[in-house]
Design a protein around this motif. Structure first.
Motif, mmCIF file in Angstrom:
data_model
loop_
_atom_site.group_PDB
_atom_site.id
_atom_site.type_symbol
_atom_site.label_atom_id
_atom_site.label_comp_id
_atom_site.label_asym_id
_atom_site.label_seq_id
_atom_site.Cartn_x
_atom_site.Cartn_y
_atom_site.Cartn_z
ATOM 1 N N PRO A 26 0.850 -1.288 -0.031
ATOM 2 C CA PRO A 26 0.027 -0.042 -0.046
ATOM 3 C C PRO A 26 0.842 1.288 0.096
ATOM 4 N N ASN A 27 2.069 1.154 0.542
ATOM 5 C CA ASN A 27 3.037 2.323 0.480
ATOM 6 C C ASN A 27 4.081 2.072 -0.577
ATOM 7 N N PRO A 28 4.161 2.790 -1.533
ATOM 8 C CA PRO A 28 5.224 2.395 -2.475
ATOM 9 C C PRO A 28 6.556 2.367 -2.160
ATOM 10 N N ALA A 29 6.876 3.108 -0.953
ATOM 11 C CA ALA A 29 8.085 3.396 -0.485
ATOM 12 C C ALA A 29 8.380 1.984 0.176
ATOM 13 N N ASP A 30 7.670 1.040 0.561
ATOM 14 C CA ASP A 30 7.864 -0.076 1.095
ATOM 15 C C ASP A 30 8.101 -1.352 0.028
ATOM 16 N N MET A 31 8.610 -1.019 -1.305
ATOM 17 C CA MET A 31 8.698 -1.910 -2.230
ATOM 18 C C MET A 31 10.192 -2.466 -2.212
ATOM 19 N N VAL A 32 11.232 -1.942 -1.702
ATOM 20 C CA VAL A 32 12.339 -1.842 -1.537
ATOM 21 C C VAL A 32 12.777 -3.397 -1.233
ATOM 22 N N GLY A 33 12.305 -3.852 -0.053
ATOM 23 C CA GLY A 33 12.443 -5.255 0.413
ATOM 24 C C GLY A 33 11.290 -6.289 0.098
ATOM 25 N N CYS A 34 10.632 -6.105 -0.987
ATOM 26 C CA CYS A 34 9.497 -6.604 -1.121
ATOM 27 C C CYS A 34 9.807 -8.236 -1.521
ATOM 28 N N TYR A 35 8.682 -9.171 -1.102
ATOM 29 C CA TYR A 35 8.704 -10.420 -1.414
ATOM 30 C C TYR A 35 8.668 -10.886 -2.683
ATOM 31 N N LYS A 36 9.461 -11.786 -3.156
ATOM 32 C CA LYS A 36 9.542 -12.226 -4.476
ATOM 33 C C LYS A 36 9.627 -13.785 -4.375
ATOM 34 N N ASN A 37 8.665 -14.314 -5.544
ATOM 35 C CA ASN A 37 8.681 -15.659 -5.479
ATOM 36 C C ASN A 37 8.860 -16.324 -6.950
ATOM 37 N N ALA A 38 8.830 -17.837 -7.023
ATOM 38 C CA ALA A 38 9.155 -18.058 -8.351
ATOM 39 C C ALA A 38 8.011 -17.922 -9.295
ATOM 40 N N ILE A 39 6.551 -18.117 -8.908
ATOM 41 C CA ILE A 39 5.548 -18.331 -9.692
ATOM 42 C C ILE A 39 5.386 -16.533 -10.392
ATOM 43 N N THR A 40 5.497 -15.580 -9.637
ATOM 44 C CA THR A 40 5.183 -14.449 -10.176
ATOM 45 C C THR A 40 6.238 -14.170 -11.393
ATOM 46 N N ASN A 41 7.481 -14.552 -10.873
ATOM 47 C CA ASN A 41 8.537 -14.022 -12.004
ATOM 48 C C ASN A 41 8.541 -15.142 -13.257
ATOM 49 N N GLU A 42 8.121 -16.307 -13.122
ATOM 50 C CA GLU A 42 8.072 -17.303 -14.117
ATOM 51 C C GLU A 42 6.936 -16.643 -15.004
ATOM 52 N N LEU A 43 5.948 -16.154 -14.498
ATOM 53 C CA LEU A 43 4.667 -15.690 -15.121
ATOM 54 C C LEU A 43 5.240 -14.600 -16.063
ATOM 55 N N PHE A 44 5.964 -13.663 -15.335
ATOM 56 C CA PHE A 44 6.487 -12.364 -16.074
ATOM 57 C C PHE A 44 7.462 -12.798 -17.194
ATOM 58 N N LEU A 45 8.077 -13.561 -16.846
ATOM 59 C CA LEU A 45 9.104 -14.379 -18.231
ATOM 60 C C LEU A 45 8.224 -14.992 -19.216
ATOM 61 N N THR A 46 7.260 -15.757 -18.808
ATOM 62 C CA THR A 46 6.552 -16.325 -20.035
ATOM 63 C C THR A 46 5.583 -15.325 -20.788
ATOM 64 N N HIS A 47 5.142 -14.396 -20.058
ATOM 65 C CA HIS A 47 4.484 -13.213 -20.497
ATOM 66 C C HIS A 47 5.025 -12.440 -21.702
ATOM 67 N N ALA A 48 6.279 -11.962 -21.009
ATOM 68 C CA ALA A 48 7.161 -11.189 -21.937
ATOM 69 C C ALA A 48 7.677 -12.088 -23.124
ATOM 70 N N ALA A 49 8.176 -13.294 -22.915
ATOM 71 C CA ALA A 49 8.447 -13.972 -24.117
ATOM 72 C C ALA A 49 7.301 -14.147 -25.108
ATOM 73 N N GLN A 50 6.288 -14.671 -24.790
ATOM 74 C CA GLN A 50 4.964 -14.705 -25.535
ATOM 75 C C GLN A 50 4.739 -13.359 -26.280
ATOM 76 N N LEU A 51 4.647 -12.353 -25.645
ATOM 77 C CA LEU A 51 4.392 -10.913 -26.138
ATOM 78 C C LEU A 51 5.387 -10.721 -27.081
ATOM 79 N N ALA A 52 6.818 -11.118 -26.734
ATOM 80 C CA ALA A 52 7.658 -10.653 -27.842
ATOM 81 C C ALA A 52 7.600 -11.418 -29.014
ATOM 82 N N LEU A 53 7.124 -12.658 -29.351
ATOM 83 C CA LEU A 53 6.809 -13.623 -30.202
ATOM 84 C C LEU A 53 5.617 -12.800 -31.108
#
Length: 205
Positions: free
Chosen positions: A147-174
């Motif tokens: 809710p606070n943009p300033a809190d994004m520095v140490g945000c939680y990251k996981n495999a699913i979200t990043n794998e989806l982002f990679l898949t989405h980027a690759a499919q859009l690129a094609l």
């Protein structure tokens, strides 16, 4: 033919049967969504029926109506930071957003309707703008928006979200690369191919 009959229903037969059951038991045409299903699962269902129509053209007219209805029902473009509810395209729950981005891209693959491609790209751009952070893990996208943009520095990251982002980027690129080569959208599509390809490399790294 006799052997095929003896072996029972084919995979295609079962897929169409599953589709018929899904529509008769869960599809809510008035709401433009599936009952007893949470937000990101709606996206999975839209992608699944689009995949069916790509393999079974006889189902395409019905599926296109479903997709159009779901698109209208999810047209709210309010930008949330996980503080306005889950049921928004740009909710700030970035894994949920990505499931929709992939669903609308598959809808475009089926229909060639650029409106769906543009919605998919809008979802992608939302993550590229709001979810990406170089401040932890060497880069990548966050799971959700604080809710606070300033809190994004140490945000939680996981495999699913990043794998989806990679898949989405690759499919859009094609998709954009194909459109660029065909000259369908000229400079905008070529720029789109370059832009999303850059994100593919960044995310892969």
């Amino acid at each position: 033919l006799a052997r095929a009959a003896a072996e029972g229903p084919t995979e295609s037969d079962r897929a169409v049967q599953a589709f018929d059951e899904l529509q008769s038991r869960f599809w809510n045409a008035t709401a433009g969504r599936y009952d007893s299903s949470i937000w990101w699962q709606q996206a999975n269902a839209i992608e699944a029926v689009a995949n069916l129509a790509l393999k079974q053209p006889a189902t395409q007219p019905a599926v296109e109506l479903i997709i159009a209805s779901a698109f209208k029902a999810t047209s709210n473009t309010t930008i949330g930071r996980t503080n306005k509810g889950v049921d928004l395209t740009f909710s700030g729950y970035f894994d949920d957003e990505e499931w929709w981005g992939l669903a609308w891209l598959r809808a475009y693959d089926l229909t060639s309707n650029v409106t769906y491609l543009n919605r998919s790209r809008a979802v992608f751009d939302d993550l590229a703008t709001r979810a990406w952070s170089n401040d932890s893990c060497g880069g990548g996208v966050c799971w959700q928006a604080s809710p606070n943009p300033a809190d994004m520095v140490g945000c939680y990251k996981n495999a699913i979200t990043n794998e989806l982002f990679l898949t989405h980027a690759a499919q859009l690129a094609l998709v954009y690369k194909t459109r660029c080569a065909k000259g369908a959208g000229a400079k905008a599509d070529c720029d789109g191919a370059n832009h999303t390809s850059t994100w593919v490399r960044a995310q892969l790294d």
